[in-house]
Motif scaffolding. Structure first.
Motif, PDB file in Angstrom:
ATOM      1  N   LEU A  47       1.087  -1.100   0.029  1.00  0.00           N
ATOM      2  CA  LEU A  47      -0.153  -0.438   0.017  1.00  0.00           C
ATOM      3  C   LEU A  47       0.306   0.813  -0.050  1.00  0.00           C
ATOM      4  CD1 LEU A  47      -2.685   1.114  -0.237  1.00  0.00           C
ATOM      5  CD2 LEU A  47      -2.772   0.635   3.129  1.00  0.00           C
ATOM      6  N   MET A  48       2.257   0.901   0.639  1.00  0.00           N
ATOM      7  CA  MET A  48       2.780   2.219   0.639  1.00  0.00           C
ATOM      8  C   MET A  48       3.445   2.904  -0.254  1.00  0.00           C
ATOM      9  SD  MET A  48       4.507   4.830   2.492  1.00  0.00           S
ATOM     10  CE  MET A  48       3.798   4.139   4.339  1.00  0.00           C
ATOM     11  N   ALA A  49       3.860   1.510  -1.215  1.00  0.00           N
ATOM     12  CA  ALA A  49       4.558   1.551  -2.556  1.00  0.00           C
ATOM     13  C   ALA A  49       3.364   2.367  -3.989  1.00  0.00           C
ATOM     14  CB  ALA A  49       5.272   0.267  -2.809  1.00  0.00           C
ATOM     15  N   THR A  50       1.822   1.702  -2.832  1.00  0.00           N
ATOM     16  CA  THR A  50       1.195   2.467  -4.505  1.00  0.00           C
ATOM     17  C   THR A  50       0.996   3.871  -3.737  1.00  0.00           C
ATOM     18  OG1 THR A  50      -0.592   2.275  -2.552  1.00  0.00           O
ATOM     19  CG2 THR A  50       0.285   0.709  -4.848  1.00  0.00           C
ATOM     20  N   LEU A  51       1.024   4.484  -2.701  1.00  0.00           N
ATOM     21  CA  LEU A  51       0.938   5.747  -2.278  1.00  0.00           C
ATOM     22  C   LEU A  51       2.005   6.750  -2.895  1.00  0.00           C
ATOM     23  CD1 LEU A  51      -0.659   4.882   1.520  1.00  0.00           C
ATOM     24  CD2 LEU A  51      -2.112   5.723  -0.705  1.00  0.00           C
ATOM     25  N   LEU A 103      -7.473   0.707   9.837  1.00  0.00           N
ATOM     26  CA  LEU A 103      -6.839   0.976   8.275  1.00  0.00           C
ATOM     27  C   LEU A 103      -7.179   0.463   6.666  1.00  0.00           C
ATOM     28  CD1 LEU A 103      -4.062   1.340   7.288  1.00  0.00           C
ATOM     29  CD2 LEU A 103      -3.261   0.179   7.883  1.00  0.00           C
ATOM     30  N   GLY A 104      -8.232  -0.902   6.828  1.00  0.00           N
ATOM     31  CA  GLY A 104      -8.508  -1.228   5.935  1.00  0.00           C
ATOM     32  C   GLY A 104      -9.853  -0.651   4.996  1.00  0.00           C
ATOM     33  N   ALA A 105     -10.307   0.013   6.330  1.00  0.00           N
ATOM     34  CA  ALA A 105     -12.200   0.997   6.145  1.00  0.00           C
ATOM     35  C   ALA A 105     -11.008   2.285   5.713  1.00  0.00           C
ATOM     36  CB  ALA A 105     -12.033   0.953   7.089  1.00  0.00           C
ATOM     37  N   ALA A 106      -9.912   2.645   6.060  1.00  0.00           N
ATOM     38  CA  ALA A 106      -9.163   4.030   6.105  1.00  0.00           C
ATOM     39  C   ALA A 106      -9.060   4.087   4.300  1.00  0.00           C
ATOM     40  CB  ALA A 106      -9.384   4.837   6.442  1.00  0.00           C
ATOM     41  N   THR A 107      -8.476   2.842   4.599  1.00  0.00           N
ATOM     42  CA  THR A 107      -7.614   2.167   2.011  1.00  0.00           C
ATOM     43  C   THR A 107      -8.814   2.475   1.324  1.00  0.00           C
ATOM     44  OG1 THR A 107      -6.144   1.477   3.511  1.00  0.00           O
ATOM     45  CG2 THR A 107      -7.032   0.815   1.451  1.00  0.00           C
ATOM     46  N   LEU A 108     -10.338   1.457   1.569  1.00  0.00           N
ATOM     47  CA  LEU A 108     -11.242   1.291   1.271  1.00  0.00           C
ATOM     48  C   LEU A 108     -12.601   2.621   0.770  1.00  0.00           C
ATOM     49  CD1 LEU A 108     -13.080  -1.664   2.241  1.00  0.00           C
ATOM     50  CD2 LEU A 108     -12.000  -1.662  -0.061  1.00  0.00           C
ATOM     51  N   ALA A 109     -12.365   3.880   1.679  1.00  0.00           N
ATOM     52  CA  ALA A 109     -12.351   5.142   1.352  1.00  0.00           C
ATOM     53  C   ALA A 109     -11.712   6.138   0.619  1.00  0.00           C
ATOM     54  CB  ALA A 109     -13.101   5.704   3.112  1.00  0.00           C
ATOM     55  N   LEU A 111      -9.218   7.492   2.401  1.00  0.00           N
ATOM     56  CA  LEU A 111      -8.543   8.312   2.926  1.00  0.00           C
ATOM     57  C   LEU A 111      -6.586   8.296   3.998  1.00  0.00           C
ATOM     58  CD1 LEU A 111     -12.070   8.167   5.409  1.00  0.00           C
ATOM     59  CD2 LEU A 111     -11.168  10.224   3.726  1.00  0.00           C
ATOM     60  N   THR A 112      -6.266   6.740   3.495  1.00  0.00           N
ATOM     61  CA  THR A 112      -4.884   6.404   4.095  1.00  0.00           C
ATOM     62  C   THR A 112      -4.333   7.445   3.356  1.00  0.00           C
ATOM     63  OG1 THR A 112      -6.214   4.067   4.324  1.00  0.00           O
ATOM     64  CG2 THR A 112      -3.537   4.840   4.376  1.00  0.00           C
ATOM     65  N   GLY A 113      -3.190   7.930   3.943  1.00  0.00           N
ATOM     66  CA  GLY A 113      -2.142   8.687   3.379  1.00  0.00           C
ATOM     67  C   GLY A 113      -0.677   7.740   3.591  1.00  0.00           C
ATOM     68  N   PRO A 114       0.506   8.899   3.634  1.00  0.00           N
ATOM     69  CA  PRO A 114       1.288   7.811   4.520  1.00  0.00           C
ATOM     70  C   PRO A 114       1.877   8.318   6.197  1.00  0.00           C
ATOM     71  CG  PRO A 114       2.369   9.224   2.250  1.00  0.00           C
ATOM     72  CD  PRO A 114       0.993   9.128   2.480  1.00  0.00           C
ATOM     73  N   ALA A 115       1.585   8.714   6.578  1.00  0.00           N
ATOM     74  CA  ALA A 115       1.621   9.347   7.564  1.00  0.00           C
ATOM     75  C   ALA A 115       0.731   8.487   8.714  1.00  0.00           C
ATOM     76  CB  ALA A 115       1.104  10.956   8.361  1.00  0.00           C
ATOM     77  N   THR A 116      -0.415   7.986   8.097  1.00  0.00           N
ATOM     78  CA  THR A 116      -1.286   7.619   8.537  1.00  0.00           C
ATOM     79  C   THR A 116      -1.588   5.693   8.826  1.00  0.00           C
ATOM     80  OG1 THR A 116      -3.639   9.189   8.028  1.00  0.00           O
ATOM     81  CG2 THR A 116      -3.922   6.483   8.902  1.00  0.00           C
ATOM     82  N   LEU A 117      -0.601   5.322   7.671  1.00  0.00           N
ATOM     83  CA  LEU A 117      -0.147   4.092   7.328  1.00  0.00           C
ATOM     84  C   LEU A 117       1.062   3.852   8.096  1.00  0.00           C
ATOM     85  CD1 LEU A 117      -0.880   1.300   5.631  1.00  0.00           C
ATOM     86  CD2 LEU A 117       0.944   2.212   4.147  1.00  0.00           C
ATOM     87  N   LEU A 118       1.629   4.540   8.897  1.00  0.00           N
ATOM     88  CA  LEU A 118       2.652   3.859   9.542  1.00  0.00           C
ATOM     89  C   LEU A 118       2.285   5.170  10.938  1.00  0.00           C
ATOM     90  CD1 LEU A 118       5.638   6.528   7.821  1.00  0.00           C
ATOM     91  CD2 LEU A 118       5.762   3.890   7.625  1.00  0.00           C
ATOM     92  N   ALA A 119       1.923   4.985  11.324  1.00  0.00           N
ATOM     93  CA  ALA A 119       0.654   4.870  12.668  1.00  0.00           C
ATOM     94  C   ALA A 119       0.377   4.429  12.324  1.00  0.00           C
ATOM     95  CB  ALA A 119       0.121   6.385  12.451  1.00  0.00           C
ATOM     96  N   LEU A 120      -0.553   3.614  11.963  1.00  0.00           N
ATOM     97  CA  LEU A 120      -0.919   2.628  12.065  1.00  0.00           C
ATOM     98  C   LEU A 120      -0.707   1.367  12.875  1.00  0.00           C
ATOM     99  CD1 LEU A 120      -4.559   2.926  10.401  1.00  0.00           C
ATOM    100  CD2 LEU A 120      -4.223   3.205  13.432  1.00  0.00           C
ATOM    101  N   THR A 121       0.470   0.847  11.412  1.00  0.00           N
ATOM    102  CA  THR A 121       1.231  -0.510  11.132  1.00  0.00           C
ATOM    103  C   THR A 121       1.974  -0.014  12.344  1.00  0.00           C
ATOM    104  OG1 THR A 121       1.491   0.177   9.165  1.00  0.00           O
ATOM    105  CG2 THR A 121       3.077  -0.910   9.959  1.00  0.00           C
TER     106      THR A 121
END
Length: 536
Positions: A47-51, A103-109, A111-121
């Motif tokens: 996902l990060m590679a696509t963002l 994280l899955g719901a935010a991605t479907l919507a 709303l997921t950015g790099p910072a959000t992805l790193l924080a939830l990971t």
């Protein structure tokens, strides 16, 4: 053909820890948690590679996933020893479930950015960090000591299968339904452990009284490791192996790309060969430990890893490299799973999760540091030089540590000693009062003095690892044959815990000291507590 296979399967099941229903339930929950975690990590990296096109941001996903084990690993071990482990596992799985669903719901919507992805990971990595010591330390509660090595080996099989199947399953779902759906699918696997632990009985705390605080619990765990020769040996062998073995982990993609001139498929083949070897190694551990000592199993794994690494370094033939990767997988699990079994068999219940956590932190720290060192060497030279250097370093560390032997713990090492009689004191201090000075006075005949001094110094680590911050034995200058043993404990609550932490092996060492006391004179014990000056 079917009947012999059915008979073989029946015999295997009857001799397996999986025949115990509670362990079977717990085990399949562990498989689900491992699958959920490996799937989430794979989807997060993709996902990060696509963002973002930034290679640094993609690498930071791995950092966010593993950094919590270094930051919170020791705290996780202390928490699992202080609090009911079932509760720790349940809470961590709920955290993992919710964070992955978000994280899955935010991605479907969208709303997921790099910072959000790193924080939830990072949050998911923290949840898994607090889960692992509680999960591994709980194995002893479901199986007998004779079955412990087999149960630990099954856990290694589960995790390595999850590490192989999880990324493939996540990749397939992501390609079919998208990254968000793959993330939601990974979250569902955490429900398996939630269901499993809800069906298990709550563990009663083995040591009643004032519970430890979290940070003092970390200190107690570190003190135990420092003054336990068995635990020190296990950690030293763990560190010396992992820091060298990290070279292959770190360089495997580069080996596939540059040394073997393969693409992503070649990297997948090497990883699969390693995974197959890891499963084979895990399945062989129980039989090896029945036939030979833990030290021999670990040493054989170290030598096998060295040979496998040199084989990969010396070849540009894919088939030979695959054989080397498979051998490295066998060695990896043989060493680390055997050391894990040794840790769980040697650590008493009050500190078992902390001992497990220390070994987990040792592996993660070694991988982090070693990957940087061997990666830097490969950048300056090439992968062949780095792999050969890591193999040479492995042999050198083995030679330096050849006297550091590891052994499976005995029943006496973990069985609590007979409960000591209640203390005869007028007014019991408050839990935080202290420090407490314990003084034991001995009268020893001249012919027993050397034996007494050897015995009392052999018993000293039992005082220190169970709670004493300082210890010393003194000879009375005015009275021949009078010796005084003194040790200090930080608080009254810690002294009460020290008394309950004593094992049968500890009691045996202290009995040898008391046997050398003059038979006509009892050992005199004094307990003194620190006092401060009254306010003016």
């Amino acid at each position: 053909m079917t009947a012999p296979l059915a008979s073989l399967r029946t015999r295997w099941f009857e001799s397996s820890p999986l025949r115990h229903a509670p362990f079977r339930l717990f085990y399949f929950g562990s498989v689900g948690a491992a699958l959920g975690y490996t799937m989430q990590a794979t989807v997060a990296a993709w996902l990060m590679a696509t963002l973002t096109p930034s290679a640094l941001m993609v690498a930071l996903v791995q950092t966010a996933s593993t950094a919590p084990s270094l930051l919170f690993g020791l705290l996780a071990g202390a928490l699992a020893d202080i609090v009911d482990r079932r509760r720790v596992i349940l809470v961590t799985q709920i955290v993992l479930l919710i964070a992955t669903l978000l994280l899955g719901a935010a991605t479907l919507a969208g709303l997921t950015g790099p910072a959000t992805l790193l924080a939830l990971t990072f949050l998911i990595g923290a949840g898994f960090t607090f889960y692992m010591p509680a999960q591994q330390a709980s194995i002893n509660e479901f199986v007998s000591r004779a079955e412990l090595a087999r149960a630990v080996a099954l856990g290694a099989v589960a995790f390595n299968v999850a590490r192989a199947v999880g990324p493939a399953l996540a990749g397939g779902i992501a390609a079919w339904l998208g990254s968000g759906s793959a993330m939601l699918a990974s979250a569902l696997f955490f429900t398996l452990m939630i269901v499993a632990v809800r069906g298990l009985k709550t563990r009663e705390l083995a040591f009643p009284g004032v519970p430890e605080r979290l940070f003092s619990g970390v200190q107690s765990g570190l003190r135990y490791a420092r003054h336990s020769p068995a635990m020190r040996s296990l950690i030293i062998r763990n560190l010396s192996f992992s820091v060298c073995a990290s070279a292959l982990w770190a360089l495997l993609p580069v080996i596939a790309r540059d040394q073997l001139s393969l693409g992503a498929g070649g990297f997948g083949l090497l990883s699969a060969a390693f995974g197959v070897g890891a499963v084979v190694g895990a399945l062989s551990i129980p039989r090896q430990l029945q036939r030979t000592s833990l030290n021999t199993v670990v040493t054989s794994g170290v030598l096998l890893w060295t040979i496998a690494t040199l084989l990969i370094a010396a070849t540009d033939v894919t088939a030979i490299a695959l054989v080397g990767a498979c051998g490295a997988g066998v060695a990896w699990v043989s060493v680390l799973a055997s050391l894990s079994a040794g840790t769980q068999s040697a650590a008493p219940a009050w500190v078992r999760a902390r001992a497990v956590a220390m070994n987990l932190v040792a592996v993660q720290a070694s991988l982090a540091v070693g990957s940087v060192l061997w990666g830097a060497l490969a950048s300056v030279a090439d992968t062949r030089v780095a792999l050969a250097a890591s193999a040479g370093c492995m042999v050198l560390l083995y030679a330096l540590n050849r006297r550091v032997r590891v052994e499976m713990g005995s029943e006496a090492d973990v069985t609590p000693a007979v409960q000591l009689p209640d203390l005869a004191i007028a007014v019991e201090p408050l839990p935080d009062d202290g420090p407490v000075l314990i003084q034991l006075e001995y009268q020893v005949a001249p012919e027993h003095r050397d034996a007494f001094l050897r015995a009392v110094h052999a018993a000293a680590p039992t005082r220190r690892r169970n709670g004493a911050t300082s210890w010393r034995v003194f000879r009375d200058l005015s009275q021949d044959g009078r010796y005084v043993e003194r040790y200090i404990v930080t608080s009254w609550a810690e002294y009460v815990r020290l008394r309950t932490r004593m094992t049968m092996a500890d009691r045996e060492l202290q009995n040898r000291v008391e046997e050398l006391q003059r038979p006509d004179v009892p050992v005199r014990i004094s307990r003194l507590i620190g006092v401060d000056a009254p306010p003016p």
